[in-house]
Design a protein around this motif. Structure first.
Motif, mmCIF file in Angstrom:
data_model
loop_
_atom_site.group_PDB
_atom_site.id
_atom_site.type_symbol
_atom_site.label_atom_id
_atom_site.label_comp_id
_atom_site.label_asym_id
_atom_site.label_seq_id
_atom_site.Cartn_x
_atom_site.Cartn_y
_atom_site.Cartn_z
ATOM 1 N N TRP A 76 0.996 -1.223 0.330
ATOM 2 C CA TRP A 76 0.051 0.007 -0.201
ATOM 3 C C TRP A 76 0.809 1.191 -0.019
ATOM 4 C CZ3 TRP A 76 0.302 3.910 3.639
ATOM 5 C CH2 TRP A 76 0.797 3.636 4.552
ATOM 6 N N GLU A 77 2.225 1.276 0.482
ATOM 7 C CA GLU A 77 2.882 2.150 0.547
ATOM 8 C C GLU A 77 3.531 2.515 -0.835
ATOM 9 O OE1 GLU A 77 3.494 0.393 4.665
ATOM 10 O OE2 GLU A 77 3.047 -0.293 2.738
ATOM 11 N N PHE A 78 3.869 1.545 -1.547
ATOM 12 C CA PHE A 78 4.350 1.711 -2.975
ATOM 13 C C PHE A 78 3.186 2.260 -3.884
ATOM 14 C CE2 PHE A 78 8.235 -0.297 -1.410
ATOM 15 C CZ PHE A 78 9.249 0.773 -1.963
ATOM 16 N N ALA A 79 1.965 1.703 -3.465
ATOM 17 C CA ALA A 79 0.836 2.085 -4.447
ATOM 18 C C ALA A 79 0.558 3.420 -4.189
ATOM 19 C CB ALA A 79 -0.447 1.273 -3.895
ATOM 20 N N LEU A 80 1.024 4.180 -3.085
ATOM 21 C CA LEU A 80 0.674 5.607 -3.065
ATOM 22 C C LEU A 80 1.956 6.316 -3.665
ATOM 23 C CD1 LEU A 80 -0.284 6.172 0.710
ATOM 24 C CD2 LEU A 80 -1.398 6.795 -1.599
ATOM 25 N N VAL A 81 3.287 5.911 -3.325
ATOM 26 C CA VAL A 81 4.243 6.301 -3.950
ATOM 27 C C VAL A 81 4.360 6.505 -5.339
ATOM 28 C CG1 VAL A 81 7.005 6.153 -3.951
ATOM 29 C CG2 VAL A 81 5.851 5.855 -1.893
ATOM 30 N N LEU A 82 4.028 5.029 -6.124
ATOM 31 C CA LEU A 82 4.220 4.945 -7.526
ATOM 32 C C LEU A 82 2.982 5.218 -8.230
ATOM 33 C CD1 LEU A 82 6.386 1.540 -7.397
ATOM 34 C CD2 LEU A 82 7.271 4.060 -7.716
ATOM 35 N N GLY A 83 1.787 5.560 -7.646
ATOM 36 C CA GLY A 83 0.541 5.575 -7.996
ATOM 37 C C GLY A 83 0.469 6.632 -9.440
ATOM 38 N N GLY A 94 -7.097 2.377 -15.855
ATOM 39 C CA GLY A 94 -5.739 1.673 -16.164
ATOM 40 C C GLY A 94 -5.192 1.343 -14.935
ATOM 41 N N GLY A 95 -4.745 2.198 -14.029
ATOM 42 C CA GLY A 95 -4.023 2.179 -13.056
ATOM 43 C C GLY A 95 -4.895 1.114 -11.933
ATOM 44 N N ILE A 96 -6.163 1.139 -11.834
ATOM 45 C CA ILE A 96 -6.826 0.050 -10.962
ATOM 46 C C ILE A 96 -6.895 -1.137 -11.469
ATOM 47 C CG2 ILE A 96 -9.128 -0.511 -10.104
ATOM 48 C CD1 ILE A 96 -9.565 2.841 -9.734
ATOM 49 N N TRP A 97 -7.367 -1.125 -12.939
ATOM 50 C CA TRP A 97 -7.364 -2.689 -13.567
ATOM 51 C C TRP A 97 -6.026 -3.492 -13.750
ATOM 52 C CZ3 TRP A 97 -11.664 -4.269 -11.909
ATOM 53 C CH2 TRP A 97 -12.863 -3.580 -11.945
ATOM 54 N N MET A 98 -5.095 -2.552 -13.998
ATOM 55 C CA MET A 98 -3.796 -3.239 -14.243
ATOM 56 C C MET A 98 -2.967 -3.703 -12.781
ATOM 57 S SD MET A 98 -3.066 -3.388 -17.452
ATOM 58 C CE MET A 98 -4.892 -3.951 -17.594
ATOM 59 N N LEU A 264 1.706 -1.286 -16.482
ATOM 60 C CA LEU A 264 1.829 -2.659 -15.811
ATOM 61 C C LEU A 264 3.299 -2.298 -15.024
ATOM 62 C CD1 LEU A 264 1.482 -5.805 -17.903
ATOM 63 C CD2 LEU A 264 0.137 -4.968 -15.988
ATOM 64 N N LEU A 265 4.293 -1.486 -15.425
ATOM 65 C CA LEU A 265 5.592 -1.223 -14.741
ATOM 66 C C LEU A 265 5.188 -0.956 -13.290
ATOM 67 C CD1 LEU A 265 8.582 -0.918 -14.470
ATOM 68 C CD2 LEU A 265 8.169 1.237 -15.212
ATOM 69 N N GLY A 266 4.469 0.007 -12.827
ATOM 70 C CA GLY A 266 4.206 0.549 -11.473
ATOM 71 C C GLY A 266 3.605 -0.640 -10.463
ATOM 72 N N PRO A 267 2.562 -1.371 -11.003
ATOM 73 C CA PRO A 267 1.916 -2.363 -10.281
ATOM 74 C C PRO A 267 3.097 -3.774 -10.076
ATOM 75 C CG PRO A 267 0.328 -1.736 -11.835
ATOM 76 C CD PRO A 267 1.565 -0.881 -12.122
ATOM 77 N N VAL A 268 3.886 -3.992 -11.315
ATOM 78 C CA VAL A 268 4.878 -5.032 -11.109
ATOM 79 C C VAL A 268 6.044 -4.653 -9.978
ATOM 80 C CG1 VAL A 268 6.549 -6.168 -12.318
ATOM 81 C CG2 VAL A 268 4.361 -5.806 -13.364
ATOM 82 N N THR A 310 -4.853 1.748 -4.087
ATOM 83 C CA THR A 310 -4.904 2.141 -5.484
ATOM 84 C C THR A 310 -5.911 2.748 -5.745
ATOM 85 O OG1 THR A 310 -3.311 0.340 -5.961
ATOM 86 C CG2 THR A 310 -4.412 1.489 -7.797
ATOM 87 N N ILE A 311 -7.186 2.156 -5.233
ATOM 88 C CA ILE A 311 -8.655 2.767 -5.687
ATOM 89 C C ILE A 311 -8.646 4.060 -4.886
ATOM 90 C CG2 ILE A 311 -11.132 2.505 -5.206
ATOM 91 C CD1 ILE A 311 -10.724 -0.341 -5.588
ATOM 92 N N THR A 312 -8.027 4.122 -3.718
ATOM 93 C CA THR A 312 -8.246 5.447 -2.906
ATOM 94 C C THR A 312 -7.386 6.559 -3.685
ATOM 95 O OG1 THR A 312 -8.438 4.307 -0.835
ATOM 96 C CG2 THR A 312 -7.682 6.608 -0.833
#
Length: 533
Positions: A76-83, A94-98, A264-268, A310-312
């Motif tokens: 969740w931390e990197f989801a914020l940092v890289l969101g 795209g961010g949410i579904w990827m 996809l890079l961010g979520p990966v 990510t949704i947030t």
């Protein structure tokens, strides 16, 4: 040449009967070593089968290894940092579904590795599994290549994580001192300082690490709810339909689907590292049973928290142009500041983020050094005897830990000249680890297709094993290709994704070293296996 190594000598320990275990497959009255160092009878049996001497102390249990992996994942931390990365390729939808796609793909990858970890619970992880499961004629070479990819992948990941922590500190300073200008040498010095503190935790406080993991995982959960509540209650909300359904190609690819795939890079980057806890197998009590279950629990918790965050992030981002242009360099800090309209509140939440990323760096040192130690123990690296040495009384690979600090320090100095060059080099962590996952899981899939007997496992996928392996491989193949794409079409020298060059150089170097030296010194872990067990 002789295939006997110092670590393969028989373990001479006394046995006593222990109390009944909580595990359903643990026989009543089973014998166990009453020393924290040697673990249970199952642990000793696994080490003897693999021909390894128990050198590290088994001071991790289920909750501590779970906390360790959760903190190292920091999803969740990197989801914020890289969101914000997804806003260019894919937009909010795209961010949410990827992210969800990567969660599903990585879950199948994790299940595949959890099964192999139960079969062979060793610090070596992927390269050891490849050595045992690959077709005989390819065992030595593939294992050697995977070992190099894992070592360099995790070492590069350490540099990337320490710099990510440094960037949050820089953002915190910029938040409270508007005249502050972020400069490369600031990030370099902060990264080196953070690494030094991480080394302190991994040496002087090494035996206290399980305790710290338990404490920090509580902060991890409370921090998640703190950010969640603040953003949902106080931040402006976007139209849900637009957030979830409007895909965007802001990079100019000319195809929304391709743009989303590049995103996809961010979520990966956020979710990679399913093997992190595997490299502490030899420091975990009853590893064959506990490790795979902790991996599943970690994935369920981290993926869920990361997806919700990510949704947030996508729903409360507000003015995108203002957020991306924030003087703090961190879009999430600007989002929190806009939501609370309070520098104090934003400072507190950013400080929590800094602490959590710092302990992520602490755990990165642990995993990186253990992977380095294991491959050196099997003579896969230059100066293997030095790097695999475990000093009596310390019960940690101190030389491997020290080299991790030296490597990260040298890597951090690149930030002074160019943070872009630094990011290019550290991208090796993603492609290196994904490559190792593909080869390891591929070897297991081939073994199943050929209907060859598998090792006994206390976490078996059963008939679902082959479908799980194939789904994991399909996802990893897609991720591997997309990791080499630039963020925008027609890139120049600065915006080009040079990962393919760095990856190619590393692979070529490993092959050259293998041809001249490695093939004579390295025989692969399978050669040390006790065939009678």
């Amino acid at each position: 040449m002789s295939k006997v190594q110092p670590e393969t000598k028989e373990i001479a320990v006394k046995h006593t009967t222990v109390e009944d275990s909580d595990h359903p497959d643990h026989p009543v009255g089973a014998e166990s070593v009453q020393s924290e160092k040697y673990g249970t009878a199952y642990d000793e049996r696994d080490m003897q089968r693999m021909g390894k001497l128990q050198q590290l102390r088994r001071n991790f249990r289920f909750f501590s290894i779970f906390g360790y992996a959760v903190i190292l994942g920091n999803t969740w931390e990197f989801a914020l940092v890289l969101g914000a990365m997804a806003l260019t390729n894919g937009g909010t939808a795209g961010g949410i579904w990827m992210f969800l796609t990567v969660c599903v793909g990585m879950f199948f990858c994790m299940l595949s590795m959890a099964e192999m970890a139960s079969m062979a619970p060793t610090s070596g992880g992927q390269y050891h599994w490849v050595s045992e499961f690959a077709p005989k004629e390819y065992q030595k070479f593939l294992s050697y290549l995977v070992g190099w990819l894992c070592v360099l992948g995790w070492q590069a990941a350490m540099g990337a994580t320490s710099y990510a922590t440094a960037q949050q500190i820089e953002g915190l300073i910029a938040l409270n001192h508007p005249t502050y200008t972020i400069q490369g040498w600031h990030g370099a010095l902060l990264s080196i300082g953070i690494t030094a503190f991480c080394i302190f935790f991994n040496t002087v406080l090494a035996r206290r690490l399980p305790l710290f993991e338990g404490i920090v995982v509580v902060l991890h959960i409370f921090g998640f709810f703190a950010f969640l509540v603040v953003l949902w209650v106080m931040a402006p909300r976007s139209d849900p339909k637009a957030v979830f359904t409007e895909f965007q190609d802001n990079a100019g690819w000319g195809n929304v689907g391709l743009s989303c795939l590049v995103g996809l890079l961010g979520p990966v980057v956020t979710l990679i590292g399913s093997d992190s806890a595997c490299h502490l197998s030899e420091e975990l009590k009853d590893a064959a049973w506990v490790l795979p279950r902790s991996m599943v629990a970690t994935a369920l918790v981290n993926y869920s928290l990361g997806f919700v965050m990510t949704i947030t992030f996508m729903s409360t981002i507000g003015d995108v142009s203002q957020v991306l242009a924030t003087p703090t360099g961190q879009p999430y800090i600007q989002i929190v500041l806009n939501a609370t309209n309070s520098h104090t509140a934003a400072t507190i939440l950013t400080t929590v983020m800094c602490i959590l990323l710092f302990f992520c760096s602490v755990n990165q040192v642990t995993t990186s050094s253990r992977q380095l130690f294991a491959f050196a123990r099997d003579r896969g690296l230059p100066f293997s005897s030095f790097l695999s040495h475990v000093r009596p009384g310390w019960d940690i690979p101190l030389n491997a830990v020290t080299l991790t600090m030296i490597f990260t320090t040298l890597l951090s100095l690149i930030i002074i000249g160019s943070s872009i060059a630094f990011n290019i080099i550290t991208s090796l962590s993603q492609v290196g680890l994904v490559s190792s996952y593909i080869i390891a899981i591929g070897c297991m899939a081939v073994k199943r297709i050929r209907k060859e007997p598998l090792l006994s496992s206390r976490f078996s996928l059963g008939k679902a094993g082959l479908p799980v392996n194939i789904i994991a491989l399909c996802f990893l193949a897609l991720a591997f290709v997309m990791l080499f794409f630039p963020a925008t079409p027609k890139p120049n020298g600065v915006t080009m994704n040079w990962s393919v060059l760095i990856y190619g150089v590393v692979v070529i170097f490993a092959l050259v070293y293998y041809y001249f030296t490695g093939r004579y010194a390295y025989v692969g872990p399978v050669e040390y296996i006790n065939k009678n067990m």
